[in-house]
Structure formats: structure tokens, C-alpha cells
Design a protein around this motif. Structure first.
Motif, PDB file in Angstrom:
ATOM      1  N   MET A 100      16.758  89.600  41.720  1.00 42.66           N
ATOM      2  CA  MET A 100      16.338  90.527  42.775  1.00 42.66           C
ATOM      3  C   MET A 100      16.319  91.960  42.257  1.00 42.66           C
ATOM      4  SD  MET A 100      18.417  88.903  46.009  1.00 42.66           S
ATOM      5  CE  MET A 100      17.996  90.226  47.145  1.00 42.66           C
ATOM      6  N   LEU A 101      17.284  92.305  41.401  1.00 43.17           N
ATOM      7  CA  LEU A 101      17.374  93.668  40.861  1.00 43.17           C
ATOM      8  C   LEU A 101      16.148  94.029  40.023  1.00 43.17           C
ATOM      9  CD1 LEU A 101      19.094  96.241  40.475  1.00 43.17           C
ATOM     10  CD2 LEU A 101      20.065  95.160  38.441  1.00 43.17           C
ATOM     11  N   VAL A 102      15.694  93.080  39.176  1.00 48.80           N
ATOM     12  CA  VAL A 102      14.552  93.377  38.297  1.00 48.80           C
ATOM     13  C   VAL A 102      13.225  92.965  38.912  1.00 48.80           C
ATOM     14  CG1 VAL A 102      15.937  93.227  36.203  1.00 48.80           C
ATOM     15  CG2 VAL A 102      14.787  91.170  37.040  1.00 48.80           C
ATOM     16  N   ASN A 127      11.284  96.025  40.197  1.00 47.83           N
ATOM     17  CA  ASN A 127       9.921  95.484  40.070  1.00 47.83           C
ATOM     18  C   ASN A 127       9.345  95.690  38.663  1.00 47.83           C
ATOM     19  OD1 ASN A 127       7.660  94.131  41.013  1.00 47.83           O
ATOM     20  ND2 ASN A 127       6.672  95.987  41.782  1.00 47.83           N
ATOM     21  N   ILE A 128      10.152  95.375  37.643  1.00 42.54           N
ATOM     22  CA  ILE A 128       9.691  95.590  36.269  1.00 42.54           C
ATOM     23  C   ILE A 128       9.126  94.331  35.620  1.00 42.54           C
ATOM     24  CG2 ILE A 128      11.180  97.573  35.827  1.00 42.54           C
ATOM     25  CD1 ILE A 128      13.112  95.683  34.391  1.00 42.54           C
ATOM     26  N   ILE A 129       9.460  93.161  36.172  1.00 39.23           N
ATOM     27  CA  ILE A 129       8.893  91.927  35.612  1.00 39.23           C
ATOM     28  C   ILE A 129       8.508  90.974  36.727  1.00 39.23           C
ATOM     29  CG2 ILE A 129      10.096  91.992  33.386  1.00 39.23           C
ATOM     30  CD1 ILE A 129      12.112  90.004  34.507  1.00 39.23           C
ATOM     31  N   ASP A 130       7.732  89.998  36.373  1.00 44.70           N
ATOM     32  CA  ASP A 130       7.294  88.976  37.317  1.00 44.70           C
ATOM     33  C   ASP A 130       7.255  87.645  36.582  1.00 44.70           C
ATOM     34  OD1 ASP A 130       6.376  87.717  39.565  1.00 44.70           O
ATOM     35  OD2 ASP A 130       4.291  88.350  39.322  1.00 44.70           O
ATOM     36  N   GLY A 158      14.182  83.582  38.590  1.00 39.54           N
ATOM     37  CA  GLY A 158      12.862  83.612  39.227  1.00 39.54           C
ATOM     38  C   GLY A 158      12.937  83.616  40.744  1.00 39.54           C
ATOM     39  N   ILE A 159      13.935  82.921  41.309  1.00 41.19           N
ATOM     40  CA  ILE A 159      14.120  82.947  42.763  1.00 41.19           C
ATOM     41  C   ILE A 159      14.330  84.389  43.218  1.00 41.19           C
ATOM     42  CG2 ILE A 159      15.640  82.281  44.682  1.00 41.19           C
ATOM     43  CD1 ILE A 159      16.319  79.740  43.088  1.00 41.19           C
ATOM     44  N   GLY A 160      15.220  85.088  42.505  1.00 40.88           N
ATOM     45  CA  GLY A 160      15.499  86.479  42.842  1.00 40.88           C
ATOM     46  C   GLY A 160      14.310  87.390  42.630  1.00 40.88           C
TER      47      GLY A 160
END
Length: 390
Positions: free
Chosen positions: A43-45, A51-54, A283-285
Motif C-alpha cells: 500500500m505504501l509504494v 504510487n511509484i510502482i504497479d 501486489g494486494i497492497g
């Protein structure tokens, strides 16, 4: 040379793996399951904060593989005698865990939607159980082979089948206005064939493949064949309208009866927890957008709260009542009910089908997503608490 961006899969994977183990470790130090730390790290990233990776297409398969291997390991760890012993009770528990959430979900949301079909789909989404997170927490607590652990996994298999039947009926109702009995019966026949072939044909097939692989003088031949068997079972499960994780769990049960079971388990644990399982949990986060909560209006927030409360307590009530009826102790029944709470990817699949079918607008879809977020986040802590009860 072109600079790497955070959308690059190598950079994304590096961050995911470091976040996974760092936050997992921090949460174990706080006497919390590492899985919840990994989700919060995601959730943090992810979209909620930095929102730095997906999780792009290149990493999506790794995430799916993490789920499959998690359930495969759960199958390998399952005590088959205990599984057989709880099989009957698990059926009643699963029935309660499907129909109580469905009925309560329908009646709790109808005053908000004023639409029978929308509330039927909202109730239908609550029938799902995504046991992968529960399996992860139970393995971490060394409780997977407990009476409650075996029951949760057995009930999840039945729940998967019943959930698919409910979804099939709802889709048919939405399309045609009536239940297509022939279609439902065909689906049930396909599911019965899959389980029958898996158990009676799969066992000798698996044993012969493992025996053959052990004779190959190459590094990790047995491990490679075990992975191939998991993938085959996951594939055929989906072909027969059963979730891939159910196929993976059955593969684990069958391979768990071979002479190489312990060695396969040790090797797969190393592979799974080093790469795909961290991608799945983080990935959930990453995909958890808590913006849903502060962007929503008061009426939407009220529905999210009621729907999520019903989602949590209906599983505890439905599964717990089934467990009590089968002579489980109250604290055992509570643990089983809590273990069946997470909806995660299975719930998301159901609400997405409702959206694609035109039953849900974006608002109702967001409510379904919010429910899956809350049931996912609350389960590890509740499960840990329930097993600490005396």
C-alpha cells in the motif's frame, strides 16, 4: 544506454521483494503476521500513497503463480487423514458460508440499491472465499495441519464450487430473466468429472511422473516435474470451470502422498517465498486504493460500512453455525469462520463480472472493491487473535 524507470519490471520486482521482506519482518517483530506487513508495504509504494510502482502485465503472472504455489504448498502440508475426517463437516460449513452471506448481503443492500438484481449480485459476491491469504497466515503460525486449518481448506474447496454455481445462476438470471437448469446441471457434471478424474486418475499419474523424474540425472528434475504437475492441475481446473487454486490444492494433496513429498515441499517453499508469493502479497497492497473511502459520499460510505460488516460477520455466522452443528468447539468454530472471511481476488472477479454485465455501475463496483479490501486487511489480525484464545 536508456535509464531504467520505475515502470521497468526489474526495478519494480526489486522494490517488491525488498518491501516484502522488510515489512514482513517488521510486523513479525510486532507479533503480527508477516502477510499483513507485506500488504501494508505494498500500500505504501502503490496507488494509495507513493504510487511509484504497479503490477504490470509482466509481473501479473508472477502474482498469479504466487497464489497457485501458496495453495499447492497448503495441499502438500495437509494431513490427508485429517482432511478425510473433516470432509463431511466441511461441506456443511461451506454451505452455511455461502447461503448465509448471500441472503444477508441481499437483504442488507436492497434498501440502498432498490434493485433486486443489483442486490442479488452484491449478495453473490459475499459467497466467495479466497483462502490463499488464510493459508499463508496458517502456515506462518504452524496451524495449517490443525483441525481448524484442515477444515478451512476443505470447506474452501466446496465453497469454490458453490460460489461458481451461484455466479452462473445470477449471470443467467440477468441475461434471460430465468434460471437455466440445463446450464447449471452441465456445470455440476463438469465439476464432478474434474474431481473424479483428479482423484482416481490423477493419483497414479502423479506417482508415475514423480518416479520417472527421480530417475533423471539432472539438477532438480523432481522439483521441475512437481511444478509441471501443479500447472497441469491448475490449467485443467480452469478448463472444467473450477478455480486454478483448487486444482493446485488438489495437486498438493496428491503429491503429498508420494515418497518425495518432503523434498518437494522444501524446494517449492524456497522458490515460492523467494519470488512469487511476495509479488502476490505486496501486489494486494499495491492495488489497494484507499482513496475509495475518502472520495465516497456519505450514502456510499454507509453502504460500504454495512456491506463490509455483513461480509465479515456473515461468514463467521454461516461457517461458525455449520461448525457448531458438527460438534466443533465454539472457539474452533470462530477460527473457521474467521479463516473464511477474505474475498480478495475471488470477490473481485465476481464484482467485475457484475460490472462487465452492466449490473454494477462504477459506484457499486467500488463498493465491492472496498469490501474485498477490508475483509483482506482484517483477516490476518483476527485469525492470529483467535488462535491465541484460551
Amino acid at each position: 544506454m536508456e535509464l531504467l524507470h520505475l515502470t521497468d519490471p526489474f526495478i519494480s520486482l526489486a522494490i517488491i521483494l525488498m518491501v516484502s521482506k522488510t515489512f514482513g519482518y517488521l510486523f513479525t517483530k510486532m507479533n503480527q503476521p508477516s502477510a499483513i506487513g507485506e500488504i501494508i508495504g505494498g500500500m505504501l509504494v502503490g496507488v494509495s500513497f507513493l504510487n511509484i510502482i504497479d503490477i504490470g502485465e509482466s509481473l501479473y503472472f508472477l502474482s498469479e503463480l504466487g497464489v497457485v504455489l501458496l495453495l499447492f504448498l497448503a495441499g502438500l502440508e495437509t494431513d490427508i487423514e485429517e482432511f478425510k475426517r473433516v470432509g463431511g463437516p466441511a461441506f456443511l460449513i461451506a454451505v452455511g458460508g455461502v447461503f448465509v452471506p448471500f441472503i444477508l448481503g441481499y437483504f442488507a443492500t436492497l434498501p440502498f440499491t432498490h434493485d433486486t438484481m443489483k442486490s442479488l449480485f452484491l449478495g453473490g459476491a459475499l459467497t466467495a472465499t479466497s483462502v490463499s491469504l488464510t493459508a499463508s497466515v496458517l502456515m506462518e503460525m504452524k496451524k495449517l495441519r490443525s483441525k481448524e486449518g484442515a477444515t478451512i481448506l476443505a470447506a474452501a474447496v466446496v465453497d469454490d464450487v458453490l460460489g461458481i454455481v451461484v455466479l452462473t445462476v445470477l449471470v443467467a438470471l440477468n441475461k434471460t430473466g430465468h434460471i437455466e437448469v440445463e446450464r447449471v446441471l452441465k456445470l455440476l457434471v463438469e465439476i464432478i468429472i474434474f474431481f473424479g478424474v483428479s482423484i482416481f486418475v490423477g493419483m497414479p499419474f502423479v506417482q508415475k511422473l514423480v518416479k520417472f523424474s527421480s530417475k533423471l540425472d539432472l539438477p532438480e528434475s523432481t522439483t521441475a516435474f512437481a511444478l509441471a504437475i501443479v500447472m497441469l492441475f491448475a490449467f485443467f481446473a480452469e478448463e472444467f470451470k473450477v478455480a486454478s487454486i483448487t486444482g493446485a490444492y488438489l495437486a498438493g494433496l496428491l503429491l503429498g502422498q508420494t515418497d518425495e513429498a518432503r523434498r518437494i515441499n522444501d524446494k517449492i517453499v524456497t522458490i515460492a517465498y523467494a519470488l512469487p508469493i511476495p509479488v502476490f502479497l505486496v501486489g494486494i497492497g499495491i492495488h489497494t486504493d484507499i482513496g475509495i473511502f475518502y472520495k465516497a459520499g456519505l450514502s456510499t460510505l454507509a453502504l460500504i460500512a454495512i456491506y463490509s460488516i455483513v461480509a465479515i460477520f456473515s461468514k463467521i455466522l454461516g461457517c461458525g453455525a455449520g461448525a457448531l452443528a458438527m460438534n466443533f468447539k465454539p472457539k474452533e468454530a470462530l477460527r473457521i469462520g474467521i479463516g473464511m472471511i477474505p474475498r480478495m481476488e475471488v470477490g473481485l472477479i465476481m464484482v467485475n463480472i457484475a460490472r462487465v454485465s452492466g449490473v454494477f455501475d462504477q459506484n457499486l463496483f467500488s463498493i465491492g472493491v472496498a469490501m474485498t479490501i477490508l475483509t483482506t486487511l482484517i483477516t490476518p489480525s483476527l485469525l492470529t487473535w483467535s488462535f491465541k484464545m484460551h
